[in-house]
Every structure is written in C-alpha cells, then in structure tokens.
Write a protein that holds these residues in place. Structure first.
Motif, mmCIF file in Angstrom:
data_model
loop_
_atom_site.group_PDB
_atom_site.id
_atom_site.type_symbol
_atom_site.label_atom_id
_atom_site.label_comp_id
_atom_site.label_asym_id
_atom_site.label_seq_id
_atom_site.Cartn_x
_atom_site.Cartn_y
_atom_site.Cartn_z
ATOM 1 N N HIS A 189 1.032 -1.152 0.008
ATOM 2 C CA HIS A 189 -0.031 0.073 -0.088
ATOM 3 C C HIS A 189 0.793 1.303 -0.068
ATOM 4 C CE1 HIS A 189 -3.711 2.215 0.092
ATOM 5 N NE2 HIS A 189 -3.640 2.357 1.403
ATOM 6 N N ARG A 190 1.880 1.184 0.780
ATOM 7 C CA ARG A 190 2.856 2.325 0.641
ATOM 8 C C ARG A 190 3.533 2.518 -0.508
ATOM 9 N NH1 ARG A 190 4.680 0.071 5.515
ATOM 10 N NH2 ARG A 190 6.742 -0.624 4.407
ATOM 11 N N LEU A 191 3.894 1.492 -1.310
ATOM 12 C CA LEU A 191 4.508 1.539 -2.573
ATOM 13 C C LEU A 191 3.550 2.196 -3.669
ATOM 14 C CD1 LEU A 191 6.655 0.973 -4.671
ATOM 15 C CD2 LEU A 191 6.226 -1.336 -4.706
ATOM 16 N N LEU A 192 2.209 1.710 -3.698
ATOM 17 C CA LEU A 192 1.136 2.216 -4.446
ATOM 18 C C LEU A 192 0.942 3.575 -4.146
ATOM 19 C CD1 LEU A 192 -1.372 -0.557 -4.274
ATOM 20 C CD2 LEU A 192 -0.370 -0.030 -6.317
ATOM 21 N N ASP A 193 1.007 4.004 -3.070
ATOM 22 C CA ASP A 193 0.826 5.450 -2.655
ATOM 23 C C ASP A 193 1.863 6.384 -3.088
ATOM 24 O OD1 ASP A 193 -1.499 4.865 -1.592
ATOM 25 O OD2 ASP A 193 -0.667 5.186 0.677
ATOM 26 N N ALA A 194 3.163 5.705 -2.996
ATOM 27 C CA ALA A 194 4.384 6.644 -3.551
ATOM 28 C C ALA A 194 4.355 6.715 -4.994
ATOM 29 C CB ALA A 194 5.766 5.819 -3.123
ATOM 30 N N LEU A 195 3.980 5.420 -5.759
ATOM 31 C CA LEU A 195 4.001 5.731 -7.277
ATOM 32 C C LEU A 195 3.041 6.798 -7.555
ATOM 33 C CD1 LEU A 195 4.382 1.809 -7.970
ATOM 34 C CD2 LEU A 195 6.052 3.557 -8.575
ATOM 35 N N ALA A 196 1.779 6.430 -7.021
ATOM 36 C CA ALA A 196 0.605 7.584 -7.241
ATOM 37 C C ALA A 196 1.042 8.942 -7.096
ATOM 38 C CB ALA A 196 -0.536 7.152 -6.429
ATOM 39 N N ARG A 197 1.785 9.267 -5.961
ATOM 40 C CA ARG A 197 2.324 10.596 -5.925
ATOM 41 C C ARG A 197 3.183 10.951 -6.947
ATOM 42 N NH1 ARG A 197 2.253 8.988 -0.464
ATOM 43 N NH2 ARG A 197 4.574 8.499 -0.372
ATOM 44 N N GLU A 198 3.603 10.047 -7.473
ATOM 45 C CA GLU A 198 4.716 10.589 -8.863
ATOM 46 C C GLU A 198 4.096 10.631 -9.822
ATOM 47 O OE1 GLU A 198 7.708 11.728 -8.083
ATOM 48 O OE2 GLU A 198 6.971 11.726 -6.124
ATOM 49 N N GLY A 199 2.969 10.328 -9.988
ATOM 50 C CA GLY A 199 2.170 10.493 -11.256
ATOM 51 C C GLY A 199 1.837 9.342 -12.238
ATOM 52 N N PHE A 200 2.409 8.009 -11.717
ATOM 53 C CA PHE A 200 2.116 6.725 -12.234
ATOM 54 C C PHE A 200 1.030 6.099 -11.891
ATOM 55 C CE2 PHE A 200 6.982 6.766 -11.493
ATOM 56 C CZ PHE A 200 7.413 6.913 -12.787
ATOM 57 N N ALA A 201 0.488 5.387 -12.579
ATOM 58 C CA ALA A 201 -0.837 4.491 -12.363
ATOM 59 C C ALA A 201 -0.474 3.015 -12.411
ATOM 60 C CB ALA A 201 -1.681 4.907 -13.602
ATOM 61 N N PRO A 202 -0.186 2.678 -11.155
ATOM 62 C CA PRO A 202 0.180 1.065 -10.938
ATOM 63 C C PRO A 202 -0.984 0.346 -10.871
ATOM 64 C CG PRO A 202 0.446 2.325 -8.964
ATOM 65 C CD PRO A 202 0.007 3.384 -9.813
ATOM 66 N N VAL A 203 -0.841 -0.808 -11.204
ATOM 67 C CA VAL A 203 -2.015 -1.874 -11.170
ATOM 68 C C VAL A 203 -1.614 -2.985 -10.247
ATOM 69 C CG1 VAL A 203 -3.225 -3.644 -12.276
ATOM 70 C CG2 VAL A 203 -2.862 -1.423 -13.497
ATOM 71 N N GLN A 204 -2.342 -3.211 -9.266
ATOM 72 C CA GLN A 204 -2.156 -4.203 -8.130
ATOM 73 C C GLN A 204 -2.786 -5.525 -8.449
ATOM 74 O OE1 GLN A 204 -4.237 -5.602 -5.246
ATOM 75 N NE2 GLN A 204 -2.686 -6.690 -4.546
ATOM 76 N N ARG A 205 -2.327 -6.617 -8.657
ATOM 77 C CA ARG A 205 -3.002 -7.867 -9.034
ATOM 78 C C ARG A 205 -2.049 -9.153 -8.532
ATOM 79 N NH1 ARG A 205 -3.184 -11.677 -13.762
ATOM 80 N NH2 ARG A 205 -5.385 -12.460 -13.539
ATOM 81 N N LEU A 206 -2.820 -9.907 -7.789
ATOM 82 C CA LEU A 206 -2.240 -11.146 -7.165
ATOM 83 C C LEU A 206 -0.964 -10.866 -6.263
ATOM 84 C CD1 LEU A 206 -2.244 -13.510 -10.245
ATOM 85 C CD2 LEU A 206 -3.857 -13.645 -8.398
ATOM 86 N N GLY A 207 -1.001 -9.758 -5.444
ATOM 87 C CA GLY A 207 -0.152 -9.489 -4.636
ATOM 88 C C GLY A 207 1.267 -8.918 -5.297
ATOM 89 N N GLU A 208 1.252 -8.592 -6.468
ATOM 90 C CA GLU A 208 2.396 -7.843 -7.273
ATOM 91 C C GLU A 208 1.673 -6.530 -7.876
ATOM 92 O OE1 GLU A 208 3.699 -10.908 -10.048
ATOM 93 O OE2 GLU A 208 4.472 -12.205 -8.328
ATOM 94 N N ILE A 209 2.659 -5.522 -8.140
ATOM 95 C CA ILE A 209 2.390 -4.070 -8.662
ATOM 96 C C ILE A 209 3.000 -4.282 -10.090
ATOM 97 C CG2 ILE A 209 2.655 -2.019 -8.325
ATOM 98 C CD1 ILE A 209 2.589 -2.148 -5.464
ATOM 99 N N THR A 210 2.301 -3.876 -11.121
ATOM 100 C CA THR A 210 2.955 -3.697 -12.454
ATOM 101 C C THR A 210 2.327 -2.298 -13.025
ATOM 102 O OG1 THR A 210 2.214 -5.823 -13.099
ATOM 103 C CG2 THR A 210 2.732 -4.406 -14.620
ATOM 104 N N LEU A 211 3.634 -1.743 -13.316
ATOM 105 C CA LEU A 211 3.635 -0.129 -13.763
ATOM 106 C C LEU A 211 3.691 -0.234 -15.265
ATOM 107 C CD1 LEU A 211 3.277 2.940 -13.058
ATOM 108 C CD2 LEU A 211 5.951 2.543 -12.721
ATOM 109 N N GLU A 212 2.816 0.238 -16.030
ATOM 110 C CA GLU A 212 2.783 0.052 -17.792
ATOM 111 C C GLU A 212 3.197 1.570 -18.096
ATOM 112 O OE1 GLU A 212 -0.151 -1.350 -21.046
ATOM 113 O OE2 GLU A 212 0.285 -2.630 -19.325
ATOM 114 N N VAL A 213 3.907 1.720 -18.978
ATOM 115 C CA VAL A 213 4.256 2.910 -19.418
ATOM 116 C C VAL A 213 4.307 2.932 -20.927
ATOM 117 C CG1 VAL A 213 5.405 3.910 -17.173
ATOM 118 C CG2 VAL A 213 6.779 2.743 -19.040
ATOM 119 N N PRO A 214 4.004 3.842 -21.667
ATOM 120 C CA PRO A 214 4.461 3.972 -23.148
ATOM 121 C C PRO A 214 5.986 3.687 -23.248
ATOM 122 C CG PRO A 214 3.062 6.138 -22.586
ATOM 123 C CD PRO A 214 3.880 5.123 -21.057
ATOM 124 N N ALA A 215 6.193 3.129 -24.391
ATOM 125 C CA ALA A 215 7.949 2.979 -24.950
ATOM 126 C C ALA A 215 8.354 4.081 -24.745
ATOM 127 C CB ALA A 215 7.838 1.980 -26.310
#
Length: 196
Positions: free
Chosen positions: A6-32
């Motif tokens: 939850h702390r990692l998701l919050d930190a990523l969101a504060r930096e403008g990322f849109a992380p996805v949490q699934r099955l206890g893992e976090i994936t961050l998808e960005v354009p190439a």
C-alpha cells in the motif's frame, strides 16, 4: 493488500504513475517512449529507490490464453528491486510498432540490462535503441527469425549438423518424419468396477 504494498502504491501514485495491483504484485505500464524517463525516476526518487534490475524479458502477446490479441503485440518487461525499501515492481512497456518493435535501451539506467536486452533481441526481435552491442546471444549468427515469437515455425525445412568429412557445419533437409503422438492410458484390470 499488505501495508508495505500500500505504501508503494501511494508513492507511485504521488509521482504520477498509475500502478496496477494484481495477485499481490504491482505492475507499472508506461509507453515505450517514456520507459527510460520512468526508469530514471524509479531508480533515483528517494521514496522509490529501485536500485537493482533483476530481470528484463521480451513478451509476445500475439495470442494470450484463448483470447485474441487486443492492442500491441511486443512488450519489454523489467523486474526491479528496491534494496533500500525491500519491495519489488514490474515495469512493462509495449513497442509502438508490431512490424518493427523498438524500445529505448535501459543500459544507462541499469548496466545489468545489457545481457537481457541482447537476449530479448535475439529471441523476440525487439530492438533496443542505444544498446552498444546488440547482436545475437543464443542463436547462430546466420539464424533467420526469432524463435520465441509465437508465429515462428515449430519445424523448419533444414537442420544443421557437423560433417566430419567436410570438417565444417552443413545444412541439410530435415530428416524427421511427422508423427501423431497419442497418450497411452494404463489401467488395472477391472479398474472401474466397485470393490467391496
């Protein structure tokens, strides 16, 4: 979800990322095109500090399970570790062009990416712009195609072997005859009968 994730998701969101949490893992998808900038921010930002690249691999989403492909076909997936904060992250970026997949190299961010990018190039055909030595690593230099692509033929028309008489490697027509493999089921006598 654990408090650490939850702390990692919050930190990523504060930096403008849109992380996805699934099955206890976090994936961050960005354009190439933004993958190198995102990697630099993930490495250098004090709340994130992903200092170590664990793995980089190519992916071919031509078919994914039983579903037809939607969206881009080739992606580069990077697994990162923050030693400082003891958390992990998956960074995925899809190539813009399926016919000519190209991604920015991450060697300047994490030098460990060099070998992995060569492997993704060799097996999937993903080109890494800025890589100083992008060449085949697992297949022969004369090999045509990329064997981990889902449209790569399973059986070819030539095979390679060493010829002791000519003292060199030669190519010859494939000598394997196609066959149908049927599973053999072995059961005891009277397997289905009820025993008292």
């Amino acid at each position: 979800m654990s408090p650490k994730l939850h702390r990692l998701l919050d930190a990523l969101a504060r930096e403008g990322f849109a992380p996805v949490q699934r099955l206890g893992e976090i994936t961050l998808e960005v354009p190439a095109a933004q993958s190198r900038a995102a990697a630099l921010k993930l490495r250098d930002h004090p709340e994130l500090r992903f200092e170590q690249l664990i793995d980089l691999c190519g992916m071919d989403y031509d078919t994914y399970g039983d579903r037809p492909r939607q969206g881009r076909r080739f992606a580069s997936v990077v697994h990162l570790l923050s030693v400082t904060h003891n958390w992990r992250l998956r960074l995925r970026a899809f190539c813009d062009d399926d016919a000519f997949p190209i991604m920015p190299s991450l060697i300047e961010v994490w030098p460990a990416a060099a070998w992995f990018e060569r492997e993704a190039f060799d097996l999937f055909g993903i080109l890494f712009d800025g890589h100083p030595d992008l060449r085949r690593i697992l297949t022969d230099y004369g090999f045509i195609g990329h064997p981990f692509r889902k449209d790569f033929p399973v059986s070819g028309t030539v095979e390679m072997r060493y010829d002791p008489e000519q003292k060199r490697v030669i190519y010859q027509p494939v000598s394997i005859e196609p066959r149908e493999i049927t599973p053999r089921i072995v059961r005891e006598e009277r397997y289905a009968e009820r025993r008292d």
